[in-house]
Design an enzyme around this catalytic site. Structure first.
Site, short mmCIF file in Angstrom:
data_model
loop_
_atom_site.label_atom_id
_atom_site.label_comp_id
_atom_site.label_asym_id
_atom_site.label_seq_id
_atom_site.Cartn_x
_atom_site.Cartn_y
_atom_site.Cartn_z
N ASP A 175 -10.27 -0.73 2.68
CA ASP A 175 -10.72 0.36 2.51
C ASP A 175 -10.13 1.01 1.08
O ASP A 175 -8.85 0.47 0.79
CB ASP A 175 -10.18 1.59 3.46
CG ASP A 175 -10.75 1.12 4.84
OD1 ASP A 175 -11.89 1.03 4.84
OD2 ASP A 175 -10.12 0.80 5.89
N ASP A 187 4.95 6.63 4.70
CA ASP A 187 5.91 5.69 5.77
C ASP A 187 6.61 4.60 4.98
O ASP A 187 7.93 4.79 5.05
CB ASP A 187 4.98 5.05 7.17
CG ASP A 187 3.72 4.38 6.58
OD1 ASP A 187 3.60 4.10 5.23
OD2 ASP A 187 3.07 3.94 7.46
N ASP A 244 -8.64 4.41 -0.48
CA ASP A 244 -8.55 5.80 -0.18
C ASP A 244 -8.03 6.58 -1.38
O ASP A 244 -7.32 5.82 -2.27
CB ASP A 244 -7.38 6.03 1.01
CG ASP A 244 -7.79 5.27 2.26
OD1 ASP A 244 -8.94 5.36 2.46
OD2 ASP A 244 -7.08 4.87 2.97
#
Length: 446
Positions: free
Chosen positions: A72, A151, A74
């Site tokens: 993906d 994170d 993003d």
């Protein structure tokens, strides 16, 4: 007025605490626009031309730097969701916990998120649960805020479409070079904020084949209980990512190492050899661009718990077929309490496991009916795996291999032989009668 000024001072970022980013110019990194999804480039350029900041961010930047192909692409921006929707007619806003913009290009979806700040800036009642887990994160901020609230450091790199540079606020480029996983901030606190990060850490270690810092690894052994507070639906989505990530076997081994596998699956140690064989095959299929069946993998994982339950039920004089039905009902119910498995997939899991018993029916028209079963191939593959990993079904697996590939005449011969072997007494009695009849005829003729 004094109160207003006091509030401004509280919220204003201190110059001492403001992060100074490391800017890596185009000449000093390996990301090329030719490797970036063209629809993602369209979105980046339109945001930039409209006066907004626009960055590729997260896993796609990480994967490109490590030489992997991103799944993906993003995008992060300072544009608000409503502003993004005004720029793109093909935009759809989604999400409750945090508003996201999905830009639709046919089946291709480019996800665009507005920079977020620390969840502490949200109202306390909305920001966290009593376990310390973030339940609402819909607070906008700056790119610096957005980087720090991510994170892992390797997931906090930004590719700037304005000058094709990489922006690094937290040392992610250094981790990329050293191939190490490092949590941003205090690992224990960050895992409490979102326990799914435990699974993400394991998945990244396996997928990227990297190491982990001791301070990030230590909580993996201790905080598995936090997953009990995550919704079964969200855990199911994480399991699908594991099954389809291309490093499934390595991921499962790490889940076993850190004691997390029991938080996801009804797992028996007897399943280990069978599961290893199935997952090695799964990773091979993914590397070849083939599809994988989550239902089949669930059937592999649950097979030994089901068969153990069948054995217990049979000691109570329950017929085999009924024992299978009861065992499957019980084990699948337990499994769905941990993961929200869709009903259609539950049905597939049940049928694949139940076929293991039905394969023992090799007389009459039963084998032909099984060949036409919609889950035959998955059940057949599980039967072969069971034989390969030492279960006492070698003769059964070989018979089905031969029957599956045989011509119609050969199949009929095999079924006839099975019928004859199943009725040896009848065959001998028939031979004896024929012999007596022949002897009587000779006597009469004499």
């Amino acid at each position: 007025m004094k109160g207003f000024i006091k509030t401004i001072k509280k919220t204003k970022t201190s110059p001492k605490n403001k992060l100074a980013p490391l800017i890596i110019p185009r000449a000093e990194h390996t990301i090329s626009r030719s490797a970036i999804n063209r629809n993602a480039l369209k979105v980046l350029y339109r945001l930039h031309e409209a006066g907004f900041n626009a960055y590729l961010v997260g896993g796609c930047v990480r994967d490109l730097l490590l030489g992997h192909t991103p799944k993906d692409f993003d995008i992060a921006t300072n544009a608000r969701p409503e502003e993004i929707r005004r720029l793109f007619k093909n935009c759809r806003l989604i999400g409750k916990r945090f508003r996201l913009a999905h830009i639709l290009f046919g089946h291709d979806i480019i996800e665009v998120a507005t920079f977020r700040t620390h969840h502490e800036n949200a109202q306390e009642a909305q920001g966290k649960s009593h376990q310390g887990m973030i339940v609402r994160d819909n607070v906008y901020g700056t790119i610096e805020d957005d980087a720090v609230r991510r994170d892992f450091r390797i997931n906090a790199l930004y590719y700037n479409i304005a000058d094709y540079s990489i922006v690094d606020f937290v040392g992610g480029m250094q981790d990329i070079k050293e191939k190490v996983l490092h949590m941003i901030g205090d690992p224990t606190k960050r895992f409490h904020e979102d326990p799914v990060r435990l699974l993400r850490a394991v998945r990244f270690l396996a997928k990227l084949n990297i190491n982990i810092t001791p301070e990030t690894e230590e909580p993996l052994m201790q905080l598995g209980h936090l997953l009990d507070h995550v919704s079964a639906a969200r855990l199911f989505q994480e399991v699908l990512k594991i099954f389809q990530g291309g490093a499934t076997l390595a991921t499962i081994h790490l889940l076993q190492k850190y004691g997390l596998i029991s938080k996801l699956f009804i797992y028996s140690n007897a399943s280990k050899v069978l599961l290893n064989a199935a997952l090695a095959n799964t990773d091979q299929r993914i590397s070849e661009g083939k599809t994988v069946s989550p239902a089949f993998l669930f059937a592999v994982i649950l097979w030994h718990p089901v068969s153990e339950q069948v054995t217990q039920l049979q000691t109570s004089q329950v017929p085999v077929y009924l024992a299978f039905e009861k065992a499957l009902q019980h084990i699948i119910k337990q499994q769905t309490e941990r993961l929200t498995i869709p009903r259609l997939m539950q049905l597939s899991i049940r049928e694949i496991c139940l076929l293991q018993h039905r394969f023992t029916y090799r007389r009459g028209r039963q084998p032909y009916r099984l060949l036409e079963h919609p889950r035959f191939r998955a059940g057949y593959d599980l039967l072969l795996l069971r034989a390969q990993t030492g279960e006492p079904v070698q003769e059964l697996a070989e018979w089905w291999q031969q029957f599956y590939s045989a011509m119609p005449e050969q199949r009929e011969k095999m079924l006839h032989e099975m019928q004859q072997s199943a009725n040896p007494k009848k065959k001998r009695k028939g031979n004896k009668n024929r012999k007596s009849s022949k002897t009587g005829n000779n006597s009469t003729l004499a």
